[in-house]
Design a protein around this motif. Structure first.
Motif, PDB file in Angstrom:
ATOM      1  N   UNK A  20       0.834  -1.201   0.000  1.00 50.08           N
ATOM      2  CA  UNK A  20       0.000   0.000   0.000  1.00 50.08           C
ATOM      3  C   UNK A  20       0.871   1.255   0.000  1.00 50.08           C
ATOM      4  N   UNK A  21       1.916   1.257   0.806  1.00 46.37           N
ATOM      5  CA  UNK A  21       2.814   2.413   0.855  1.00 46.37           C
ATOM      6  C   UNK A  21       3.475   2.644  -0.506  1.00 46.37           C
ATOM      7  N   UNK A  22       3.868   1.570  -1.156  1.00 44.43           N
ATOM      8  CA  UNK A  22       4.468   1.683  -2.478  1.00 44.43           C
ATOM      9  C   UNK A  22       3.466   2.225  -3.493  1.00 44.43           C
ATOM     10  N   UNK A  23       2.218   1.750  -3.419  1.00 45.88           N
ATOM     11  CA  UNK A  23       1.178   2.224  -4.328  1.00 45.88           C
ATOM     12  C   UNK A  23       0.873   3.699  -4.086  1.00 45.88           C
ATOM     13  N   UNK A  24       0.835   4.111  -2.840  1.00 40.31           N
ATOM     14  CA  UNK A  24       0.585   5.521  -2.517  1.00 40.31           C
ATOM     15  C   UNK A  24       1.722   6.394  -3.040  1.00 40.31           C
ATOM     16  N   UNK A  25       2.958   5.929  -2.871  1.00 37.12           N
ATOM     17  CA  UNK A  25       4.104   6.693  -3.378  1.00 37.12           C
ATOM     18  C   UNK A  25       4.062   6.785  -4.906  1.00 37.12           C
ATOM     19  N   UNK A  26       3.716   5.685  -5.572  1.00 37.30           N
ATOM     20  CA  UNK A  26       3.626   5.700  -7.034  1.00 37.30           C
ATOM     21  C   UNK A  26       2.527   6.652  -7.495  1.00 37.30           C
ATOM     22  N   UNK A  28       1.416   9.305  -5.887  1.00 33.53           N
ATOM     23  CA  UNK A  28       1.881  10.676  -5.664  1.00 33.53           C
ATOM     24  C   UNK A  28       2.855  11.116  -6.748  1.00 33.53           C
ATOM     25  N   UNK A  29       3.780  10.256  -7.130  1.00 27.58           N
ATOM     26  CA  UNK A  29       4.703  10.592  -8.208  1.00 27.58           C
ATOM     27  C   UNK A  29       3.962  10.817  -9.518  1.00 27.58           C
ATOM     28  N   UNK A  31       0.838  11.825  -9.893  1.00 23.58           N
ATOM     29  CA  UNK A  31       0.099  13.083  -9.816  1.00 23.58           C
ATOM     30  C   UNK A  31       1.036  14.281  -9.945  1.00 23.58           C
ATOM     31  N   UNK A  32       2.228  14.196  -9.378  1.00 24.49           N
ATOM     32  CA  UNK A  32       3.206  15.275  -9.531  1.00 24.49           C
ATOM     33  C   UNK A  32       3.611  15.423 -10.992  1.00 24.49           C
ATOM     34  N   UNK A  33       3.824  14.300 -11.663  1.00 28.52           N
ATOM     35  CA  UNK A  33       4.188  14.326 -13.078  1.00 28.52           C
ATOM     36  C   UNK A  33       3.055  14.937 -13.902  1.00 28.52           C
ATOM     37  N   UNK A  34       1.827  14.552 -13.594  1.00 32.80           N
ATOM     38  CA  UNK A  34       0.673  15.120 -14.307  1.00 32.80           C
ATOM     39  C   UNK A  34       0.594  16.628 -14.093  1.00 32.80           C
ATOM     40  N   UNK A  35       0.874  17.083 -12.880  1.00 32.00           N
ATOM     41  CA  UNK A  35       0.832  18.516 -12.587  1.00 32.00           C
ATOM     42  C   UNK A  35       1.904  19.261 -13.382  1.00 32.00           C
ATOM     43  N   UNK A  36       3.082  18.676 -13.490  1.00 31.55           N
ATOM     44  CA  UNK A  36       4.160  19.298 -14.260  1.00 31.55           C
ATOM     45  C   UNK A  36       3.780  19.383 -15.732  1.00 31.55           C
TER      46      UNK A  36
END
Length: 45
Positions: A20-26, A28-29, A31-36
């Motif tokens: 779950x922690x790995x999925x949450x981190x993925x 977040x990454x 979503x950050x990429x989409x924002x960029x």
């Protein structure tokens, strides 16, 4: 519950928690990429 059952349950919980922690981190990454990418498309050239 036997000790083996408790150990297996704890191991499964730990495994699922790490997954779950790995999925949450993925996510977040991603979503950050989409924002960029969205920001780069928003800016005029």
């Amino acid at each position: 519950m036997s000790n083996a059952t408790i150990a297996a349950t704890t191991a499964n919980t730990s495994w699922f928690a790490r997954l779950r922690a790995l999925a949450v981190e993925a996510l977040n990454l991603h979503l950050q990429t989409c924002a960029i990418i969205a920001e780069s498309h928003r800016r005029p050239l």
